[in-house]
Design an enzyme around this catalytic site. Structure first.
Site, short mmCIF file in Angstrom:
data_model
loop_
_atom_site.label_atom_id
_atom_site.label_comp_id
_atom_site.label_asym_id
_atom_site.label_seq_id
_atom_site.Cartn_x
_atom_site.Cartn_y
_atom_site.Cartn_z
N PRO A 2 -0.72 6.74 -6.70
CA PRO A 2 -1.07 6.65 -5.08
C PRO A 2 0.09 6.76 -4.54
O PRO A 2 1.12 6.14 -4.62
CB PRO A 2 -1.79 5.30 -5.16
CG PRO A 2 -2.53 5.07 -6.23
CD PRO A 2 -1.12 5.52 -7.38
N LYS A 51 4.90 2.27 -0.83
CA LYS A 51 3.70 2.17 -1.68
C LYS A 51 3.28 0.81 -2.07
O LYS A 51 2.71 0.63 -2.88
CB LYS A 51 4.15 3.24 -3.13
CG LYS A 51 4.48 4.44 -2.95
CD LYS A 51 4.66 5.18 -4.30
CE LYS A 51 5.56 6.25 -4.24
NZ LYS A 51 5.95 6.81 -5.21
N ARG A 255 8.84 11.69 -15.12
CA ARG A 255 7.72 11.83 -14.24
C ARG A 255 7.31 13.22 -14.46
O ARG A 255 8.11 14.11 -14.43
CB ARG A 255 7.77 11.39 -12.87
CG ARG A 255 8.75 9.86 -12.65
CD ARG A 255 7.75 9.00 -12.65
NE ARG A 255 6.56 9.14 -11.65
CZ ARG A 255 6.77 8.75 -10.48
NH1 ARG A 255 7.99 8.12 -10.09
NH2 ARG A 255 5.86 8.77 -9.44
#
Ligand SMILES: [Zn+2]
Length: 284
Positions: A2, A51, A255
């Protein structure tokens, strides 16, 4: 994972159900957060920075949670649940009011801080791409920090220090939109282009907040929401080349970065253009 737009919606939802209500039930299943009892205190507001979700609670306390890769906050009517429903090993936080039960599942971070120390605790974060006080000067300083980054432009976008709130989806999409190779050194990307990318991210992520799930294309249908992110093995929507994925960033914190080798100027280092590697089937 997210990103700021998703976290914004989560914080907004939690704020709607929790703000102004006393907490009747608080369980923080996290070793370092368990000893401060927040029961009986009211939630003043639930907000977010980058976040991080911040519950500001009466008495000068902040509960900070982070969704990590696949965490979520669920909001239930207590009457819809059986007493055993929250005895789930993945539940890290339980917040109950008279009307609602909020369950934090698979959270990556749970901490209770003094609200006055929030700034210091989050001091490592660069300007938040969705900050209410964002302006041209903030955008320019974020772009300058990205341009000065010592790693690739893709890794710089994912690093929360030059600019915060952007993750794997939005960094892949902005680099695709600007036909930029994610593995180019950040310092070698035209700084004016980086400024345009920052502006694009701000506009697109603000727009995304209005949708139930992040969408870059405008479509809300599954599989149609992005141009490259999570589309490895599928044809590029612009040129038809097969979209690929490769790890990016520091070796210990790689990532997945999705990209089109034709639109974005070639294969990733280490990608020989054969069948997709183990990351090829991953991603949201
Ligand atoms: Zn393409």
């Amino acid at each position: 994972m997210p990103e700021a737009d998703t976290v914004w919606r989560v914080a907004q939802r939690l704020n709607t159900v929790l703000a102004g209500q006393p907490l009747r039930l608080v369980e923080l299943r996290w070793p370092t957060a368990a000893d401060i009892d927040l029961t009986g205190r009211s939630t003043l507001e639930v907000t977010r920075r980058a976040k991080h979700i911040l519950h500001r609670i009466e008495g000068g306390w902040t509960l900070r949670t982070h969704l990590g890769l696949d965490g979520m906050w669920q909001v239930w009517r207590p009457t819809d649940m059986t007493p055993t429903s929250w005895h789930n090993p993945e539940t890290r936080a339980v917040l109950g009011t008279d009307d609602w039960l909020c369950l934090g599942q698979r959270l990556r971070m749970v901490d209770v801080w003094r609200t006055s120390s929030e700034g210091e605790k989050l001091a490592h974060l660069g300007p938040d791409i969705l900050a209410p006080d964002w302006n041209a000067d903030v955008a320019a300083s974020a772009a300058a920090a990205l341009s000065a980054h010592g790693d690739t432009i893709g890794a710089a976008m994912l690093d929360q220090r030059p600019m915060s709130g952007v993750g794997t989806l939005w960094s892949a999409e902005v680099l695709f939109a600007y036909r930029t190779h994610p593995w180019l050194a950040a310092r070698d990307v035209d700084p004016e282009l980086v400024t345009e990318m920052v502006d694009w991210l701000r506009v697109m992520m603000l727009r995304s907040v209005e949708h139930p799930v992040p969408s870059v294309t405008g479509s809300q249908r599954r599989g149609e929401r992005t141009y490259v992110h999570a589309r490895s093995g599928h044809p590029c929507r612009r040129c038809g080349t097969i979209v690929r994925v490769q790890g990016i960033g520091p070796p210990t914190r790689q990532r997945p970065m999705f990209y089109c080798p034709t639109c974005q100027g070639g294969l990733a280092p280490g990608d020989r253009g054969g069948r997709l590697g183990p990351l090829g089937s991953r991603g949201r």
